[in-house]
Design a protein around this motif. Sequence first.
Motif, PDB file in Angstrom:
ATOM      1  N   ALA A   1       0.854  -1.179   0.000  1.00 22.19           N
ATOM      2  CA  ALA A   1       0.000   0.000   0.000  1.00 22.19           C
ATOM      3  C   ALA A   1       0.892   1.232   0.000  1.00 22.19           C
ATOM      4  CB  ALA A   1      -0.903  -0.006   1.229  1.00 22.19           C
ATOM      5  N   LEU A   2       0.347   2.343  -0.444  1.00 17.82           N
ATOM      6  CA  LEU A   2       1.100   3.591  -0.513  1.00 17.82           C
ATOM      7  C   LEU A   2       0.312   4.732   0.123  1.00 17.82           C
ATOM      8  CD1 LEU A   2       2.268   3.538  -4.253  1.00 17.82           C
ATOM      9  CD2 LEU A   2       3.660   3.025  -2.252  1.00 17.82           C
ATOM     10  N   ASN A   3       1.010   5.628   0.805  1.00 21.14           N
ATOM     11  CA  ASN A   3       0.458   6.929   1.182  1.00 21.14           C
ATOM     12  C   ASN A   3       0.973   7.911   0.141  1.00 21.14           C
ATOM     13  OD1 ASN A   3      -0.810   6.113   3.522  1.00 21.14           O
ATOM     14  ND2 ASN A   3       0.877   6.681   4.849  1.00 21.14           N
ATOM     15  N   VAL A   4       0.083   8.591  -0.556  1.00 21.95           N
ATOM     16  CA  VAL A   4       0.479   9.534  -1.602  1.00 21.95           C
ATOM     17  C   VAL A   4      -0.131  10.891  -1.283  1.00 21.95           C
ATOM     18  CG1 VAL A   4       0.423  10.044  -4.067  1.00 21.95           C
ATOM     19  CG2 VAL A   4       0.524   7.670  -3.298  1.00 21.95           C
ATOM     20  N   PHE A   5       0.700  11.930  -1.362  1.00 23.73           N
ATOM     21  CA  PHE A   5       0.242  13.287  -1.074  1.00 23.73           C
ATOM     22  C   PHE A   5       0.839  14.222  -2.112  1.00 23.73           C
ATOM     23  CE2 PHE A   5       0.727  17.386   1.195  1.00 23.73           C
ATOM     24  CZ  PHE A   5      -0.602  17.618   1.488  1.00 23.73           C
ATOM     25  N   ALA A   6      -0.012  14.898  -2.869  1.00 22.41           N
ATOM     26  CA  ALA A   6       0.455  15.878  -3.852  1.00 22.41           C
ATOM     27  C   ALA A   6       0.540  17.228  -3.153  1.00 22.41           C
ATOM     28  CB  ALA A   6      -0.500  15.944  -5.027  1.00 22.41           C
ATOM     29  N   GLN A   7       1.657  17.889  -3.307  1.00 20.84           N
ATOM     30  CA  GLN A   7       1.923  19.132  -2.596  1.00 20.84           C
ATOM     31  C   GLN A   7       2.248  20.244  -3.575  1.00 20.84           C
ATOM     32  OE1 GLN A   7       5.436  18.823  -0.227  1.00 20.84           O
ATOM     33  NE2 GLN A   7       5.099  20.734   0.831  1.00 20.84           N
ATOM     34  N   VAL A   8       1.823  21.431  -3.247  1.00 15.15           N
ATOM     35  CA  VAL A   8       2.156  22.606  -4.041  1.00 15.15           C
ATOM     36  C   VAL A   8       3.086  23.471  -3.205  1.00 15.15           C
ATOM     37  CG1 VAL A   8       1.249  24.679  -5.147  1.00 15.15           C
ATOM     38  CG2 VAL A   8      -0.042  22.555  -5.264  1.00 15.15           C
ATOM     39  N   ARG A  35       5.002   7.316   0.469  1.00 20.30           N
ATOM     40  CA  ARG A  35       5.545   6.456   1.514  1.00 20.30           C
ATOM     41  C   ARG A  35       4.859   5.100   1.418  1.00 20.30           C
ATOM     42  NH1 ARG A  35       8.499  10.074   1.212  1.00 20.30           N
ATOM     43  NH2 ARG A  35       9.202  11.476   2.833  1.00 20.30           N
ATOM     44  N   ILE A  36       5.563   4.048   1.818  1.00 19.06           N
ATOM     45  CA  ILE A  36       5.031   2.692   1.656  1.00 19.06           C
ATOM     46  C   ILE A  36       4.524   2.103   2.973  1.00 19.06           C
ATOM     47  CG2 ILE A  36       6.459   2.180  -0.351  1.00 19.06           C
ATOM     48  CD1 ILE A  36       8.256   0.534   1.527  1.00 19.06           C
ATOM     49  N   ASN A  37       3.599   1.177   2.843  1.00 15.79           N
ATOM     50  CA  ASN A  37       3.112   0.312   3.920  1.00 15.79           C
ATOM     51  C   ASN A  37       3.197  -1.111   3.378  1.00 15.79           C
ATOM     52  OD1 ASN A  37       1.998   2.458   5.666  1.00 15.79           O
ATOM     53  ND2 ASN A  37       0.550   2.704   4.014  1.00 15.79           N
ATOM     54  N   PHE A  38       3.773  -2.015   4.140  1.00 19.67           N
ATOM     55  CA  PHE A  38       3.747  -3.401   3.676  1.00 19.67           C
ATOM     56  C   PHE A  38       3.679  -4.341   4.865  1.00 19.67           C
ATOM     57  CE2 PHE A  38       7.865  -5.229   4.651  1.00 19.67           C
ATOM     58  CZ  PHE A  38       8.693  -4.130   4.787  1.00 19.67           C
ATOM     59  N   ARG A  55       5.070   0.389   8.424  1.00 21.21           N
ATOM     60  CA  ARG A  55       4.522   1.605   7.820  1.00 21.21           C
ATOM     61  C   ARG A  55       5.608   2.672   7.890  1.00 21.21           C
ATOM     62  NH1 ARG A  55      -0.525   4.380  10.539  1.00 21.21           N
ATOM     63  NH2 ARG A  55       1.067   5.015  11.994  1.00 21.21           N
ATOM     64  N   GLN A  56       5.960   3.231   6.736  1.00 22.13           N
ATOM     65  CA  GLN A  56       7.008   4.240   6.653  1.00 22.13           C
ATOM     66  C   GLN A  56       6.505   5.575   7.208  1.00 22.13           C
ATOM     67  OE1 GLN A  56       8.336   4.869   2.644  1.00 22.13           O
ATOM     68  NE2 GLN A  56      10.287   5.726   3.270  1.00 22.13           N
ATOM     69  N   ARG A  57       7.402   6.326   7.820  1.00 24.75           N
ATOM     70  CA  ARG A  57       7.090   7.647   8.362  1.00 24.75           C
ATOM     71  C   ARG A  57       6.505   8.542   7.260  1.00 24.75           C
ATOM     72  NH1 ARG A  57      11.459  11.840   8.694  1.00 24.75           N
ATOM     73  NH2 ARG A  57      10.499  13.587   9.730  1.00 24.75           N
ATOM     74  N   LEU A  84      -0.087  16.085   8.869  1.00 27.55           N
ATOM     75  CA  LEU A  84      -0.355  14.687   8.507  1.00 27.55           C
ATOM     76  C   LEU A  84       0.758  13.761   8.991  1.00 27.55           C
ATOM     77  CD1 LEU A  84      -1.484  15.304   4.819  1.00 27.55           C
ATOM     78  CD2 LEU A  84      -2.962  15.054   6.813  1.00 27.55           C
ATOM     79  N   GLN A  85       1.295  14.021  10.172  1.00 27.07           N
ATOM     80  CA  GLN A  85       2.426  13.237  10.653  1.00 27.07           C
ATOM     81  C   GLN A  85       1.993  11.871  11.181  1.00 27.07           C
ATOM     82  OE1 GLN A  85       5.752  15.305  12.697  1.00 27.07           O
ATOM     83  NE2 GLN A  85       4.200  16.855  13.093  1.00 27.07           N
ATOM     84  N   SER A  86       2.702  10.856  10.780  1.00 22.89           N
ATOM     85  CA  SER A  86       2.569   9.528  11.385  1.00 22.89           C
ATOM     86  C   SER A  86       3.972   8.938  11.460  1.00 22.89           C
ATOM     87  CB  SER A  86       1.615   8.635  10.586  1.00 22.89           C
ATOM     88  OG  SER A  86       2.120   8.392   9.307  1.00 22.89           O
ATOM     89  N   PRO A  87       4.295   8.279  12.571  1.00 24.53           N
ATOM     90  CA  PRO A  87       5.656   7.782  12.755  1.00 24.53           C
ATOM     91  C   PRO A  87       5.905   6.501  11.964  1.00 24.53           C
ATOM     92  CG  PRO A  87       4.309   7.089  14.588  1.00 24.53           C
ATOM     93  CD  PRO A  87       3.435   7.964  13.720  1.00 24.53           C
TER      94      PRO A  87
END
Length: 180
Positions: A1-8, A35-38, A55-57, A84-87
């Motif tokens: 799985a992936l966490n994806v965030f588009a930033q400007v 960031r990845i989750n596996f 789960r990646q930071r 949106l912080q997660s360790p």
Amino acid sequence: ALNVFAQVNGIARASEGPTRDVEPHLSINGRTLIRINFGFRYLFDEKQGIGFNFRQRFEAPIVVQTVNAVGGVPFSVDLDARTLQSPAQVTLGYYRAMGDFRLEGNFGWYRYSQLRAPHIEVEADLSGIPLWSGPMEEIYRDAIDLRVGGEYQLALASEHTLQLRGGVHYQSPITREAIG
């Protein structure tokens, strides 16, 4: 799985033009954070198994830097924050079924020490006296997590089952000085 965030991100400048009006200038860039989750699960048999998850930071930075002059005196305020912080997280779990009873447990490690508290830095030179807010002390530390639970299935009738569940959970404090 992936966490994806588009930033400007980009630079915004406002300065006094030749007609003494404020003239803005904007430059915008796009950036994507991924960031990845596996994890995996292994079943020894129908009655027991283990699982592992990583789960990646993840964080989305907010940076605002200002350079100003107040009464001809240079004055800057910089904001450096993370949303949106997660360790980074590692979890290892185990389960075992024994007849109508099932026992489960997991152990987790969370790398909270990498999280950043919101930080505002102020720097100014007022009449030759430099002012600076200084570095902020990191307030977070890594934490461990331990959960143990069980489930008992009670047959009430041929078509109905009552599932009784219970458990305990412990997590060490994530701040250097626990509050509350």
